[in-house]
Design a protein around this motif. Structure first.
Motif, short mmCIF file in Angstrom:
data_model
loop_
_atom_site.label_atom_id
_atom_site.label_comp_id
_atom_site.label_asym_id
_atom_site.label_seq_id
_atom_site.Cartn_x
_atom_site.Cartn_y
_atom_site.Cartn_z
N MET A 224 7.38 -15.43 -43.12
CA MET A 224 6.26 -15.96 -42.37
C MET A 224 6.45 -17.46 -42.16
N THR A 225 6.17 -17.93 -40.97
CA THR A 225 6.30 -19.34 -40.63
C THR A 225 5.16 -20.13 -41.27
N PRO A 226 5.48 -21.22 -41.98
CA PRO A 226 4.41 -22.00 -42.62
C PRO A 226 3.53 -22.71 -41.59
N VAL A 227 2.29 -22.94 -41.98
CA VAL A 227 1.37 -23.70 -41.13
C VAL A 227 1.56 -25.17 -41.46
N PRO A 228 1.91 -25.99 -40.46
CA PRO A 228 2.14 -27.41 -40.74
C PRO A 228 0.84 -28.16 -41.00
N PRO A 229 0.92 -29.27 -41.73
CA PRO A 229 -0.29 -30.06 -42.00
C PRO A 229 -0.82 -30.74 -40.75
N ALA A 230 -2.09 -31.07 -40.79
CA ALA A 230 -2.72 -31.76 -39.65
C ALA A 230 -2.00 -33.07 -39.38
N GLY A 231 -1.87 -33.41 -38.11
CA GLY A 231 -1.26 -34.67 -37.72
C GLY A 231 0.26 -34.65 -37.68
N TRP A 232 0.87 -33.49 -37.87
CA TRP A 232 2.33 -33.43 -37.91
C TRP A 232 2.96 -33.80 -36.56
N GLU A 233 2.28 -33.49 -35.46
CA GLU A 233 2.86 -33.77 -34.14
C GLU A 233 3.09 -35.27 -33.94
N GLU A 234 2.13 -36.10 -34.38
CA GLU A 234 2.27 -37.55 -34.23
C GLU A 234 3.42 -38.07 -35.09
N ARG A 235 3.53 -37.56 -36.32
CA ARG A 235 4.64 -37.98 -37.19
C ARG A 235 5.98 -37.54 -36.61
N ALA A 236 6.00 -36.36 -36.01
CA ALA A 236 7.23 -35.86 -35.39
C ALA A 236 7.64 -36.75 -34.22
N ALA A 237 6.68 -37.13 -33.39
CA ALA A 237 6.98 -37.99 -32.25
C ALA A 237 7.53 -39.34 -32.71
N ARG A 238 6.94 -39.88 -33.77
CA ARG A 238 7.43 -41.16 -34.31
C ARG A 238 8.85 -41.02 -34.85
N ALA A 239 9.14 -39.90 -35.49
CA ALA A 239 10.48 -39.67 -36.05
C ALA A 239 11.53 -39.60 -34.95
N VAL A 240 11.20 -38.94 -33.85
CA VAL A 240 12.14 -38.85 -32.73
C VAL A 240 12.37 -40.24 -32.14
N GLU A 241 11.31 -40.99 -31.93
CA GLU A 241 11.46 -42.34 -31.37
C GLU A 241 12.27 -43.23 -32.31
N ARG A 242 12.02 -43.14 -33.59
CA ARG A 242 12.78 -43.92 -34.57
C ARG A 242 14.28 -43.56 -34.50
#
Length: 148
Positions: free
Chosen positions: A1-19
């Protein structure tokens, strides 16, 4: 089963890609998308092919432009599988077209970065929700977040 990510993960992911993209600006051009990176990709593929041949207990097949080595012991690859050059090394889990699309992006990352890929991936961290390479390959297709 795919885990449910924590709230706000999309913003952290976008910052990681930009970094990660900012870090790319520091890499000399001769090392990216070049004959030198292609050589690194071929070296990674050769390593993956040998490693997969040694450990695979399943069928070895060519799918979506990847050499797929199945039935590998869990200690021989990370998470649900690992892409090394043009090889996808995995265990006995199901492989669908979306997962292969995710791994094909990793293959292209290997072509772009060559032998820098393992080091850059290490610096990106183990958390797929903040690892720019996993994010760019598609977290849902890689089974890190639920498919929408």
């Amino acid at each position: 089963m795919t885990p449910v990510p924590p709230a706000g993960w999309e913003e952290r992911a976008a910052r990681a890609v930009e970094r990660g993209r900012r870090w790319d600006r520091w890499i000399p051009g001769i090392l990216l998308d070049s004959p030198l990176s292609r050589l690194g990709y071929l070296g990674g593929t050769a390593f993956g092919f040998v490693w997969g041949t040694l450990w695979s207990t399943g069928r070895i097949e060519r799918r979506a432009g990847l050499w797929v080595f199945r039935g590998m012991p869990e200690a021989t690859f990370g998470r649900g599988g690992v892409c090394v050059g043009g090889c996808f090394l995995t265990g006995v889990g199901a492989i669908d077209d979306r997962l292969l699309a995710h791994e094909a992006v990793h293959r292209e990352q290997w072509r772009r970065y060559g032998m820098l890929m393992p080091l850059l991936y290490l610096f990106a961290g183990r958390d797929p929700l903040t690892n720019r390479f996993e994010i760019e390959a598609g977290l849902a297709d890689g089974r890190y977040v639920p498919r929408g």
